[in-house]
Design a protein around this motif. Sequence first.
Motif, PDB file in Angstrom:
ATOM      1  N   CYS A 137       0.852  -1.182   0.000  1.00 24.24           N
ATOM      2  CA  CYS A 137       0.000   0.000   0.000  1.00 24.24           C
ATOM      3  C   CYS A 137       0.896   1.242   0.000  1.00 24.24           C
ATOM      4  N   SER A 138       2.111   1.071  -0.535  1.00 23.61           N
ATOM      5  CA  SER A 138       3.116   2.129  -0.568  1.00 23.61           C
ATOM      6  C   SER A 138       4.085   1.803  -1.698  1.00 23.61           C
ATOM      7  N   ASN A 139       5.228   2.476  -1.712  1.00 26.97           N
ATOM      8  CA  ASN A 139       6.266   2.142  -2.686  1.00 26.97           C
ATOM      9  C   ASN A 139       7.171   1.009  -2.212  1.00 26.97           C
ATOM     10  N   ASP A 140       6.933   0.500  -1.018  1.00 25.51           N
ATOM     11  CA  ASP A 140       7.650  -0.684  -0.551  1.00 25.51           C
ATOM     12  C   ASP A 140       7.204  -1.901  -1.360  1.00 25.51           C
ATOM     13  N   HIS A 141       8.104  -2.859  -1.522  1.00 24.88           N
ATOM     14  CA  HIS A 141       7.732  -4.088  -2.221  1.00 24.88           C
ATOM     15  C   HIS A 141       6.563  -4.780  -1.533  1.00 24.88           C
ATOM     16  N   HIS A 142       6.539  -4.732  -0.209  1.00 21.33           N
ATOM     17  CA  HIS A 142       5.417  -5.345   0.511  1.00 21.33           C
ATOM     18  C   HIS A 142       5.182  -4.675   1.849  1.00 21.33           C
ATOM     19  N   ASN A 143       3.916  -4.648   2.212  1.00 17.75           N
ATOM     20  CA  ASN A 143       3.479  -4.230   3.548  1.00 17.75           C
ATOM     21  C   ASN A 143       2.646  -5.321   4.212  1.00 17.75           C
ATOM     22  N   LEU A 144       2.326  -6.352   3.435  1.00 18.67           N
ATOM     23  CA  LEU A 144       1.611  -7.521   3.943  1.00 18.67           C
ATOM     24  C   LEU A 144       2.087  -8.735   3.171  1.00 18.67           C
ATOM     25  N   ILE A 145       2.340  -9.830   3.892  1.00 15.31           N
ATOM     26  CA  ILE A 145       2.686 -11.107   3.261  1.00 15.31           C
ATOM     27  C   ILE A 145       1.722 -12.163   3.775  1.00 15.31           C
ATOM     28  N   LEU A 146       1.234 -13.006   2.875  1.00 13.88           N
ATOM     29  CA  LEU A 146       0.385 -14.139   3.246  1.00 13.88           C
ATOM     30  C   LEU A 146       1.160 -15.434   3.011  1.00 13.88           C
ATOM     31  N   ASN A 191      18.157   3.654   9.012  1.00 12.83           N
ATOM     32  CA  ASN A 191      19.254   3.444   8.065  1.00 12.83           C
ATOM     33  C   ASN A 191      20.096   2.260   8.535  1.00 12.83           C
ATOM     34  N   ASP A 192      21.151   1.964   7.770  1.00 19.82           N
ATOM     35  CA  ASP A 192      22.006   0.819   8.101  1.00 19.82           C
ATOM     36  C   ASP A 192      22.684   0.984   9.450  1.00 19.82           C
ATOM     37  N   LYS A 193      23.077   2.198   9.778  1.00 19.75           N
ATOM     38  CA  LYS A 193      23.734   2.451  11.063  1.00 19.75           C
ATOM     39  C   LYS A 193      22.802   2.104  12.221  1.00 19.75           C
ATOM     40  N   GLN A 194      21.534   2.502  12.115  1.00 15.20           N
ATOM     41  CA  GLN A 194      20.572   2.208  13.167  1.00 15.20           C
ATOM     42  C   GLN A 194      20.301   0.708  13.251  1.00 15.20           C
ATOM     43  N   GLY A 210      17.340  -5.922   2.195  1.00 11.75           N
ATOM     44  CA  GLY A 210      18.751  -5.978   2.530  1.00 11.75           C
ATOM     45  C   GLY A 210      18.944  -6.777   3.806  1.00 11.75           C
ATOM     46  N   ARG A 211      20.036  -6.480   4.508  1.00 12.96           N
ATOM     47  CA  ARG A 211      20.317  -7.203   5.744  1.00 12.96           C
ATOM     48  C   ARG A 211      19.084  -7.200   6.654  1.00 12.96           C
ATOM     49  N   THR A 212      18.749  -8.374   7.160  1.00 17.89           N
ATOM     50  CA  THR A 212      17.551  -8.559   7.978  1.00 17.89           C
ATOM     51  C   THR A 212      17.867  -9.529   9.103  1.00 17.89           C
ATOM     52  N   PHE A 213      17.408  -9.234  10.295  1.00 14.47           N
ATOM     53  CA  PHE A 213      17.542 -10.185  11.392  1.00 14.47           C
ATOM     54  C   PHE A 213      16.269 -10.194  12.220  1.00 14.47           C
ATOM     55  N   ARG A 214      16.136 -11.240  13.045  1.00 12.50           N
ATOM     56  CA  ARG A 214      14.912 -11.455  13.801  1.00 12.50           C
ATOM     57  C   ARG A 214      15.210 -11.840  15.239  1.00 12.50           C
ATOM     58  N   ILE A 215      14.286 -11.462  16.108  1.00 14.63           N
ATOM     59  CA  ILE A 215      14.303 -11.907  17.497  1.00 14.63           C
ATOM     60  C   ILE A 215      12.906 -12.419  17.835  1.00 14.63           C
ATOM     61  N   VAL A 216      12.783 -13.018  18.997  1.00 17.05           N
ATOM     62  CA  VAL A 216      11.478 -13.498  19.469  1.00 17.05           C
ATOM     63  C   VAL A 216      11.096 -12.722  20.725  1.00 17.05           C
ATOM     64  N   GLU A 217       9.891 -12.158  20.732  1.00 20.85           N
ATOM     65  CA  GLU A 217       9.372 -11.478  21.927  1.00 20.85           C
ATOM     66  C   GLU A 217       9.071 -12.570  22.953  1.00 20.85           C
ATOM     67  N   LEU A 275       5.970 -14.031  19.687  1.00 21.56           N
ATOM     68  CA  LEU A 275       5.887 -13.438  18.361  1.00 21.56           C
ATOM     69  C   LEU A 275       7.283 -13.120  17.826  1.00 21.56           C
ATOM     70  N   GLU A 276       7.507 -13.469  16.574  1.00 20.34           N
ATOM     71  CA  GLU A 276       8.770 -13.152  15.915  1.00 20.34           C
ATOM     72  C   GLU A 276       8.731 -11.720  15.385  1.00 20.34           C
ATOM     73  N   LEU A 277       9.782 -10.964  15.706  1.00 16.27           N
ATOM     74  CA  LEU A 277       9.918  -9.577  15.267  1.00 16.27           C
ATOM     75  C   LEU A 277      11.125  -9.470  14.355  1.00 16.27           C
ATOM     76  N   GLU A 278      10.950  -8.744  13.265  1.00 13.74           N
ATOM     77  CA  GLU A 278      11.999  -8.629  12.254  1.00 13.74           C
ATOM     78  C   GLU A 278      12.455  -7.179  12.129  1.00 13.74           C
ATOM     79  N   PHE A 279      13.743  -7.011  11.814  1.00 17.47           N
ATOM     80  CA  PHE A 279      14.326  -5.678  11.698  1.00 17.47           C
ATOM     81  C   PHE A 279      15.165  -5.598  10.423  1.00 17.47           C
ATOM     82  N   TYR A 280      14.967  -4.517   9.671  1.00 12.93           N
ATOM     83  CA  TYR A 280      15.687  -4.305   8.421  1.00 12.93           C
ATOM     84  C   TYR A 280      15.736  -2.806   8.165  1.00 12.93           C
ATOM     85  N   SER A 281      16.560  -2.388   7.223  1.00 13.50           N
ATOM     86  CA  SER A 281      16.611  -0.963   6.869  1.00 13.50           C
ATOM     87  C   SER A 281      16.353  -0.724   5.386  1.00 13.50           C
ATOM     88  N   LYS A 282      16.512  -1.760   4.567  1.00 12.66           N
ATOM     89  CA  LYS A 282      16.315  -1.596   3.126  1.00 12.66           C
ATOM     90  C   LYS A 282      15.319  -2.619   2.599  1.00 12.66           C
TER      91      LYS A 282
END
Length: 301
Positions: A45-54, A71-74, A103-110, A115-122
């Motif tokens: 619903c934006s210029n992102d490749h996805h905002n929802l995945i099924l 950004n990548d630094k954050q 781009g680089r993506t990593f995940r943690i578990v709450e 619940l799995e939470l994911e973090f990325y910048s690109k």
Amino acid sequence: MFRYKKIGYVALNVSDVEKSTEFYDQMVGLQHVETNEKGISFFRCSNDHHNLILYPSQEPGIKRVGFQLENDKQLELAYQEFVKNGLNPREVSQEEQKELKQGRTFRIVEPNTGLELEFYSKMMHMIKNFVPKHTKIQRLGHVVLNTVDVDSTIKFFTEQLNFIVSDHLGENAWLRCFPNPYHHSFALIKNTENKLHHVNFMVEDIDDIGIARNRVLNSDVPIAFGPGRHEPSESIFFYFLDPDGMTMEYSFGMEEFPEENARDARLLEPSPWTLDRWGGKPSPEFASKGKIEEKLSLIEK
């Protein structure tokens, strides 16, 4: 601490990808980007490749939530913070990053909900703008969970993930990922089990709410709550159910916070009028479906 850009996407497990793809495309009004060879369906619903995945699954519910850092630094700051605090961040493989167009993506578990939470910048930026089919969706707004241990979950989000509480209502809490200005990008509702409460999409004007109500009603899609008006965020809302009974929301308007000198979180009156100024009541099906695909086994003991 690290800084967020926004809540980026939500991944849902659905029992019938073909049926749900049609629903989110035609009824919700998201743009279907692709369904890959694994049967995973991507929407935006934006210029992102996805905002929802099924994702196809025998057990419908919420799979994970992705947050975009500034950004990548954050992103690296977040990773180092998670390592230091023993959160066991797991890097996503190059193969899956390619599948996600990230781009680089990593995940943690709450740890309180699993619940799995994911973090990325690109994420891949789509050249053509999102064009609404009917509802003028502005963005993915927030995800809300039903939570058994709200206090511990709030503590985790505020102390480990740099979220700020915008408001309290009894044990419930609405939180924003700093410094994103919107009243909440995540919320926690006290319940006897951990599960999805709802997924929200913010819309451009109040007519989107009224037109959506009639479209949903005329299509025999179950209405879960509303239209009405929330006190916490001041938004006008409308909730309805997807093919698996998971609750979706359109909302118009939301309080925005400045990065500095923002007001303190309020202790709101525990009254039905706080959830709906117009006096409406939700259906029994409201926020009742959506198992969390728990990943607690991935947490290092």
